[in-house]
Design an enzyme around this catalytic site. Structure first.
Site, short mmCIF file in Angstrom:
data_model
loop_
_atom_site.label_atom_id
_atom_site.label_comp_id
_atom_site.label_asym_id
_atom_site.label_seq_id
_atom_site.Cartn_x
_atom_site.Cartn_y
_atom_site.Cartn_z
N GLY A 103 2.33 2.21 10.72
CA GLY A 103 3.27 3.31 10.57
C GLY A 103 3.96 3.71 11.86
O GLY A 103 4.58 4.76 11.94
N GLU A 162 -6.90 4.57 7.72
CA GLU A 162 -6.70 6.00 7.44
C GLU A 162 -7.95 6.59 6.79
O GLU A 162 -8.30 7.74 7.02
CB GLU A 162 -5.44 6.20 6.58
CG GLU A 162 -4.18 6.00 7.43
CD GLU A 162 -2.97 5.49 6.66
OE1 GLU A 162 -2.96 5.54 5.42
OE2 GLU A 162 -2.02 5.03 7.33
N SER A 183 3.28 -2.21 10.26
CA SER A 183 4.73 -2.28 10.46
C SER A 183 5.33 -3.64 10.09
O SER A 183 6.25 -4.11 10.75
CB SER A 183 5.10 -1.89 11.89
OG SER A 183 4.70 -0.55 12.15
N LYS A 209 0.12 4.29 -0.28
CA LYS A 209 -0.49 5.49 0.30
C LYS A 209 -0.24 6.71 -0.61
O LYS A 209 -0.15 6.54 -1.83
CB LYS A 209 0.04 5.70 1.71
CG LYS A 209 -0.11 4.43 2.57
CD LYS A 209 0.10 4.64 4.03
CE LYS A 209 -0.08 3.30 4.74
NZ LYS A 209 -0.03 3.40 6.18
N GLU A 260 -5.47 -5.05 10.46
CA GLU A 260 -4.43 -4.06 10.72
C GLU A 260 -4.73 -3.32 12.01
O GLU A 260 -5.53 -2.37 12.02
CB GLU A 260 -4.37 -3.04 9.57
CG GLU A 260 -4.08 -3.65 8.22
CD GLU A 260 -3.56 -2.60 7.26
OE1 GLU A 260 -2.40 -2.71 6.87
OE2 GLU A 260 -4.30 -1.66 6.93
N ASN A 275 0.87 -1.18 0.00
CA ASN A 275 0.00 0.00 0.00
C ASN A 275 0.90 1.23 0.00
O ASN A 275 1.49 1.56 1.02
CB ASN A 275 -0.90 -0.04 1.25
CG ASN A 275 -1.69 1.23 1.43
OD1 ASN A 275 -1.81 2.04 0.52
ND2 ASN A 275 -2.26 1.41 2.62
N HIS A 309 -9.50 1.08 4.64
CA HIS A 309 -8.25 1.24 5.37
C HIS A 309 -8.48 2.17 6.57
O HIS A 309 -9.27 3.10 6.48
CB HIS A 309 -7.17 1.82 4.44
CG HIS A 309 -5.82 1.83 5.06
ND1 HIS A 309 -5.42 2.80 5.94
CD2 HIS A 309 -4.78 0.96 4.96
CE1 HIS A 309 -4.19 2.53 6.36
NE2 HIS A 309 -3.78 1.42 5.77
P1 PGA Z 1 2.81 0.24 7.61
O1 PGA Z 1 1.36 0.47 6.96
O2 PGA Z 1 3.35 -1.04 7.05
O3 PGA Z 1 3.61 1.44 7.20
O4 PGA Z 1 2.61 0.15 9.08
C1 PGA Z 1 0.47 -0.60 6.80
C2 PGA Z 1 -0.82 -0.11 6.19
O5 PGA Z 1 -1.26 0.99 6.51
O6 PGA Z 1 -1.44 -0.81 5.36
#
Ligand code: PGA
Length: 251
Positions: free
Chosen positions: A173, A97, A213, A11, A167, A9, A95
């Site tokens: 993140g 976010e 992560s 982003k 997640e 992803n 997601h």
């Molecule tokens: P990350 O993001 O691996 O940077 O923690 C995962 C995601 O948001 O899908």
């Protein structure tokens, strides 16, 4: 029997030129990877170019979101059929976010999942609890509500086409990964919930990805868990070598 899925992803990162450079490197690095579905999710504006660059490769393209209408006066939205036309095979939906910053709800997730399926896209439906929800022991309650809401009114044969990404929001993140045991516990509960909603056969076949992560140095341990069938990778998917190492996890 469940083919693992490793999805990147991206982003809101990478211009078209940067996206193309990344997938060119990635193609070379994962050309020998077998028995794994590899997916990258660029920004909308790079989807068409990336899909063109990946034609004939083993890497598929996903969107990071989708709208539920096919056309109409919906300024700024992108329809599932258009994503399909641009070269997407998957769509990330719900997601955290999007839930956190853009008002995504279980109801909009459900509409998007249905619309994506109708257009022939494979939804990667994201669920996960906040830190305070985990700390107050509500993880499974929250995740179950998101899954039931997201899959509402879907027949079992549609549920069978979906990929779920678990997640935990506190792990995205932040560099804080759920331990393999913490992730496995939730994945196992999700599989039981799917069995209750759509039958054992669908549950046994469903790919449940972990996200939050995931890195080259923790993917092996996570993928070693029985109910973890892949990863949704943010930060570590932005570099071809780290993402390629994740694609080539050792189980
Ligand atoms: P990350 O993001 O691996 O940077 O923690 C995962 C995601 O948001 O899908």
């Amino acid at each position: 029997m469940r083919t693992p899925v490793i999805a990147g992803n991206w982003k809101l990162f990478n211009t078209v030129a940067e996206s193309l450079a990344l997938v060119r490197d990635l193609k070379a690095l994962v050309a020998d990877a077998q028995g794994v579905e590899i997916v990258v999710a660029p920004v909308f504006t790079a989807i068409h170019a990336v899909a063109g660059e990946l034609k004939g490769s083993t890497i598929a393209v996903s969107s990071q979101d989708v709208y539920w209408e096919e056309s109409g006066a919906f300024t700024g939205e992108v329809a599932p059929c258009l994503l399909k036309e641009a070269g997407c095979a998957y769509a990330i939906i719900g997601h955290s976010e999007r839930r956190q910053y853009f008002g995504e709800t279980d109801e909009t997730v459900n509409r998007k999942v249905k619309a994506a399926l109708k257009a022939g896209l494979i939804p990667i439906m994201c669920v996960g609890e906040l830190l305070e929800e985990r700390e107050s022991g509500k993880t499974m309650q929250v995740v179950a509500k998101q899954i039931k809401g997201g899959l509402a009114d879907l027949p079992a044969d549609d549920i069978a086409k979906i990929i779920i990404a678990y997640e935990p929001v506190w792990a995205i993140g932040t560099g804080k990964t759920a331990t393999p045991a913490q992730a496995e516990e939730v994945h196992k509960s999700i599989r039981s919930l799917i069995a209750a909603l759509a039958g054992t056969q669908v549950a046994v076949g469903m790919r449940i990805l972990y996200g939050g992560s995931v890195k080259a140095d923790n993917v092996d341990e996570l993928m070693g868990q029985e109910d973890i069938d892949g990863a949704l990778v943010g930060g570590a998917s932005l570099k071809a070598d780290s993402f390629a190492r994740i694609v080539k996890f050792n189980k």
